[in-house]
Scaffold this motif. Sequence first.
Motif, short mmCIF file in Angstrom:
data_model
loop_
_atom_site.label_atom_id
_atom_site.label_comp_id
_atom_site.label_asym_id
_atom_site.label_seq_id
_atom_site.Cartn_x
_atom_site.Cartn_y
_atom_site.Cartn_z
N ARG A 32 -17.41 -17.15 19.23
CA ARG A 32 -16.24 -15.71 20.13
C ARG A 32 -15.03 -16.43 19.27
O ARG A 32 -14.92 -17.49 19.26
CB ARG A 32 -16.32 -15.51 21.34
CG ARG A 32 -17.73 -14.79 21.12
CD ARG A 32 -18.19 -14.29 22.99
NE ARG A 32 -19.35 -13.64 23.14
CZ ARG A 32 -19.88 -12.59 22.56
NH1 ARG A 32 -18.14 -11.32 22.74
NH2 ARG A 32 -20.46 -11.95 23.26
N ASP A 33 -13.83 -15.18 19.06
CA ASP A 33 -12.52 -15.99 19.06
C ASP A 33 -12.38 -16.46 20.64
O ASP A 33 -12.51 -15.56 20.99
CB ASP A 33 -12.20 -15.45 18.03
CG ASP A 33 -11.70 -13.75 18.48
OD1 ASP A 33 -12.47 -13.73 19.97
OD2 ASP A 33 -10.91 -12.46 18.14
N ALA A 34 -10.56 -17.21 20.38
CA ALA A 34 -10.11 -17.16 22.11
C ALA A 34 -10.14 -15.78 22.55
O ALA A 34 -9.70 -15.46 24.25
CB ALA A 34 -8.62 -17.38 21.48
N SER A 35 -10.24 -15.02 22.14
CA SER A 35 -10.06 -13.41 23.05
C SER A 35 -11.46 -12.90 23.50
O SER A 35 -11.47 -11.62 24.18
CB SER A 35 -9.29 -11.93 22.21
OG SER A 35 -10.56 -11.41 21.59
N GLY A 36 -12.83 -13.20 22.76
CA GLY A 36 -14.20 -13.41 24.04
C GLY A 36 -14.50 -11.88 22.56
O GLY A 36 -15.64 -12.31 22.92
N SER A 37 -14.06 -11.92 21.37
CA SER A 37 -14.92 -11.30 20.93
C SER A 37 -16.00 -12.20 19.50
O SER A 37 -15.44 -12.88 19.23
CB SER A 37 -13.76 -10.13 19.60
OG SER A 37 -12.35 -9.69 20.11
#
Length: 505
Positions: free
Chosen positions: A269-274
């Motif tokens: 996942r990326d920093a936003s949780g996506s």
Amino acid sequence: MSIQSPPRLPLTLHGGEVGGSPTWASAPTGADAPTETFFTASRAAFLHGRTEGDVYRNGHNSWSPSGWRAIADAPLRVANPVRRQTADDTRWDDPARHHSSWMIAVASEQGTLLLGCLDGETPRLHADTDLVSAWTETGRSASWVLLEGDELAVFARYRDLLVERHGSLSQAPGAVWSSWYSYYETISRADLDEVVPQLPGLGFDTVQVDDGWERLVGDWHPNDKFSAGMKDTVSLISDHGMRAGLWIAPFITLPDAEVVQKNPQMLLRDASGSLVHAGTNWGSHYYTFDFTRPDAQGFLVDTVSRAVHDWGFSYLKLDFINAGTVDGVRSQDVDREQAYRTAIETIRAAVGPDTYLLGSGAPIFSSLGVLNAVRTGPDVAPMWDNYATDDPSDATAHNALSNAVSRLWMRGLVGLDPDVVYFRHRRNLLSDQQMQWLKDCATLSGFPAVSDPPAWIDAEDHDELRTFLTTSPATEQVGRYRFRIEDREVDFGPVFDDSDSFYPL
């Protein structure tokens, strides 16, 4: 080695020093050997003073464009950002400066300079008409070498230094028949029942079942076309005296795969949780895993162990493995290329030293000493160019060949797979000369592979096919694009005539 004078080039280091083992010295192989400087640094730069000449660029993974361009011209790169996500490294792309992964070279009438990483975390480099610079993505110190001398000698010395540092796996690929460039995703057990019995008599000793056997990318179990199971497919191949190979892409999964629904916590996942989109293919984006997580490593072990230990495959083509290096938030704060290396080391430990591992889409530098071989260019195709695209990573014979020739200096460091050659004349738009170039590059790479069903190959071409598959002629590089195969000289110069190159071919 005798310690001589300090570096002759203005060299600026950050977070490191010249020295270690050894410092500025001549290589121990004669008067024409390159001079070399070893140093450690997190960043380094030197003024080269060459306003005319060529830059050699080595792309991030198997499909990334690699080769020479005139230093004053636009860099060799994948311009389309969507394609670049799959075929190169998006973070350090530069539309203005020449950029490269792990090593770069500048050649002119004054000689060749090569700056290369020996050991470090995601090493990257830039070059322009004044400066060559290098750094690690993490900002931690790395081991580098700066070489100066004759072009062929400089590349050979760098290759030898990498072998000393990382080792080289010597197991040969065999003479490979692949299902991909004939059957593509339609491959079935019925197709193999027809083709496999014909292969040993033509000189093949390895059969690679490519994409099309699995339920879905990410769900690595046989589909209805292989209803008897993959162990039964291995038996078919081994009963005809050949090694069974399997295409698999264990680093990625399509969104509809079962693992996405049941184990979403394993996905990167990326920093936003996506969920991170690791690339595109099969008409969709795909995801990858956080291989710093024990459960993701366990999934990887289960997947490859099933193929090798349960089904009996002893040759794995690991595809789309560049996904292991994409940006994301991992459970452990490690360099992204180290996260990838941990994953392939996990595979190697699971399948053992005798399983042949071929990486496609492989980040080459971080694969050294673990994979037996890597693809060295984009997918080949039975056409030289594609009028609809000028992307150097697209599937054409020209792109595959130019990349593979430009990476031939790595033979002896890691196995080199230039992709299949064509013996068929039907369903084929290549000229005789273009087909011969592909065959010669495969011979020089030491990786003979074909995808043509025997029924597609004319009977008068069978003897040439057997010779291609079963002989290992002596080879030698005599120029940038010129080679010798036994007593015959092969000139790939016309392949590169349309490139922007200053240096004489």
